[in-house]
Design an enzyme around this catalytic site. Structure first.
Site, mmCIF file in Angstrom:
data_model
loop_
_atom_site.group_PDB
_atom_site.id
_atom_site.type_symbol
_atom_site.label_atom_id
_atom_site.label_comp_id
_atom_site.label_asym_id
_atom_site.label_seq_id
_atom_site.Cartn_x
_atom_site.Cartn_y
_atom_site.Cartn_z
ATOM 1 N N HIS A 50 -1.979 -21.604 16.904
ATOM 2 C CA HIS A 50 -3.037 -22.564 17.187
ATOM 3 C C HIS A 50 -3.375 -23.361 15.924
ATOM 4 O O HIS A 50 -3.008 -22.979 14.805
ATOM 5 C CB HIS A 50 -4.272 -21.847 17.720
ATOM 6 C CG HIS A 50 -4.104 -21.348 19.121
ATOM 7 N ND1 HIS A 50 -5.122 -20.777 19.849
ATOM 8 C CD2 HIS A 50 -3.020 -21.339 19.945
ATOM 9 C CE1 HIS A 50 -4.684 -20.440 21.052
ATOM 10 N NE2 HIS A 50 -3.407 -20.765 21.126
ATOM 11 N N GLU A 52 -6.074 -23.747 14.236
ATOM 12 C CA GLU A 52 -6.865 -23.051 13.224
ATOM 13 C C GLU A 52 -5.984 -22.206 12.303
ATOM 14 O O GLU A 52 -6.228 -22.134 11.090
ATOM 15 C CB GLU A 52 -7.903 -22.141 13.897
ATOM 16 C CG GLU A 52 -8.903 -22.887 14.765
ATOM 17 C CD GLU A 52 -8.486 -22.961 16.222
ATOM 18 O OE1 GLU A 52 -9.361 -22.827 17.084
ATOM 19 O OE2 GLU A 52 -7.272 -23.146 16.486
ATOM 20 N N CYS A 75 -10.440 -19.751 20.262
ATOM 21 C CA CYS A 75 -10.292 -18.665 21.231
ATOM 22 C C CYS A 75 -10.734 -17.337 20.635
ATOM 23 O O CYS A 75 -10.649 -17.115 19.423
ATOM 24 C CB CYS A 75 -8.842 -18.580 21.701
ATOM 25 S SG CYS A 75 -7.663 -18.195 20.385
ATOM 26 N N ASP A 200 15.265 -46.744 46.756
ATOM 27 C CA ASP A 200 15.627 -47.097 45.379
ATOM 28 C C ASP A 200 16.607 -46.122 44.734
ATOM 29 O O ASP A 200 17.255 -46.465 43.748
ATOM 30 C CB ASP A 200 14.370 -47.169 44.500
ATOM 31 C CG ASP A 200 13.440 -48.300 44.906
ATOM 32 O OD1 ASP A 200 13.949 -49.317 45.412
ATOM 33 O OD2 ASP A 200 12.215 -48.169 44.714
ATOM 34 N N ARG A 207 13.614 -41.535 29.818
ATOM 35 C CA ARG A 207 14.802 -41.965 29.088
ATOM 36 C C ARG A 207 14.467 -43.206 28.258
ATOM 37 O O ARG A 207 13.427 -43.828 28.426
ATOM 38 C CB ARG A 207 15.953 -42.271 30.050
ATOM 39 C CG ARG A 207 15.585 -43.277 31.137
ATOM 40 C CD ARG A 207 16.580 -43.254 32.289
ATOM 41 N NE ARG A 207 16.255 -44.274 33.280
ATOM 42 C CZ ARG A 207 15.363 -44.112 34.254
ATOM 43 N NH1 ARG A 207 14.701 -42.968 34.357
ATOM 44 N NH2 ARG A 207 15.119 -45.075 35.118
ATOM 45 N N LEU A 306 2.369 -44.171 50.276
ATOM 46 C CA LEU A 306 1.881 -42.982 49.583
ATOM 47 C C LEU A 306 0.769 -43.337 48.600
ATOM 48 O O LEU A 306 -0.221 -42.604 48.478
ATOM 49 C CB LEU A 306 3.024 -42.276 48.859
ATOM 50 C CG LEU A 306 2.663 -40.953 48.175
ATOM 51 C CD1 LEU A 306 2.094 -39.956 49.176
ATOM 52 C CD2 LEU A 306 3.885 -40.360 47.469
#
Length: 372
Positions: A50, A52, A75, A200, A207, A306
């Site tokens: 992490h 820290e 944490c 399509d 990329r 959609l």
């Protein structure tokens, strides 16, 4: 003012992990002793140390009596790495400035309690909004169970996406399409539809990003290769076959279906069955399922059907629209298929966040009024 100054530096460090830390958040840490930065670090990748820990190791003995500026609550539990709270105490940190608490309800506030219990002064809330902004997907997934959802669109200046005969290659310029790759690489999953795949036959992969200077800096910092987003294809009628281009590309791909088929699929293809009484794919169930896969950021790349379905559910957090200086006319295909609204107060509303010219085109970024 000092706290703000150093926290800005910590947030800048956190951004260096923006392409590689998911599903973890981006976190930066600056350690200051007598107004001198003696240590710094950022979280580079899931499973690695992490922020820290990196900062403490660079500061060494100079961390004793110092202040740690951390963009997210440290944490206090054992996971893939030891708890950062223990390390902060071990190195003798006397004060911790935290931008924001951990949004995970299971651990939120525990780190602060641990630090205070061990005699460390704690300040919370310095540049909180800025810290949340660089981890929008993580915060949203933790607090709502749904990832941050972006919808990418491309249109003419009269809001059309293709000619009446379906031709759309290419409305926008090469530079705009190249920029889309950078939008993709910041996403954990890309959702599309079988209609888009059939029409399509896209790859739906990241990329042609190596020419971007900022991307190269991020890769250098991460010391790793970019992973591809999970591709998610909504295919309720089982129309996608192993012959489609997206199937042949490496990288995990989810086929979202009502029932499975008998095709022999490559090992990176996973059929996920989301069945219900309506015999349709429930989009809310879908995004909740993706959240369980620890997906923070979703990018939708699909046609008007959609896109409209997601928009109607009011779960789109961000619109990314590339607008080309072309006029396709009223016979061309629209961005959305929406109802005939009677009141302006009923229409979907967004706010402009950023407008950028990319080549000949404009890139608009909009967010919902209630999005961070």
């Amino acid at each position: 003012m000092k706290d703000i100054f150093y926290m800005k530096k910590a947030i800048k460090l956190a951004k260096k992990g923006s392409l590689t830390t998911s599903p973890n958040p981006n976190v930066g840490c600056i350690i200051v002793n007598n107004n001198i930065i003696v240590g710094s670090g950022w979280h580079k990748k899931t499973g690695m140390k992490h922020a820290e820990i990196y900062a403490l190791k660079t500061s060494g003995e100079k961390a004793k009596g110092a202040t740690a500026y951390i963009t997210l609550e440290p944490c206090s539990h054992f996971g893939k790495t030891p708890p950062c709270c223990v390390a902060l105490t071990k190195y003798g940190i006397s004060r911790v400035v935290i931008a924001t608490l951990d949004p995970n309800p299971k651990v939120s506030g525990n780190g602060v309690k641990w630090l205070k219990k061990h005699g460390i002064l704690v300040t919370i809330g310095t540049l909180s909004k800025e810290s949340i902004k660089i981890n929008k997907g993580f915060f949203q997934r933790m607090t709502t169970g749904i990832p941050w959802i972006k919808l990418k669109l491309a249109s003419s200046i009269d809001g059309r996406t293709a000619l009446n005969n379906g031709k759309s290659k290419w409305i926008t310029s090469d530079k705009a399409r190249h920029d889309v790759q950078h939008v993709r690489e910041k996403s954990d999953a890309i959702i599309s539809s079988s209609e888009t795949i059939l029409f399509d036959n896209p790859l739906l992969t990241v990329r042609n990003t190596n020419n971007n200077d900022n991307n190269q800096k991020l890769l250098k910092h991460s010391k790793t290769f970019l992973k591809q987003p999970i591709r998610v294809i909504i295919d309720s009628k089982n129309r996608i076959t192993p012959s489609h281009k997206c199937i042949k590309q490496p990288g995990l791909l989810f086929l979202i279906r009502i029932h499975s088929d008998n095709n022999i699929w490559p090992s990176h293809i996973k059929q996920i069955i989301l069945n219900n009484k309506s015999k349709k794919i429930d989009l809310i169930d879908l995004v909740k399922m993706l959240a369980k896969y620890q997906i923070n950021n979703i990018l939708i790349e699909a046609g008007p059907s959609l896109s409209s379905s997601f928009l109607k559910l009011n779960i789109i957090n961000e619109l990314i629209i590339y607008i080309a200086p072309k006029i396709l006319g009223n016979y061309a295909k629209p961005l959305f298929f929406l109802e005939n609204y009677s009141n302006l107060s009923d229409v979907p509303q967004f706010k402009f966040e950023k407008i950028t010219q990319i080549g000949k085109d404009l890139k608009l970024i909009l967010t919902k009024h209630n999005s961070s």
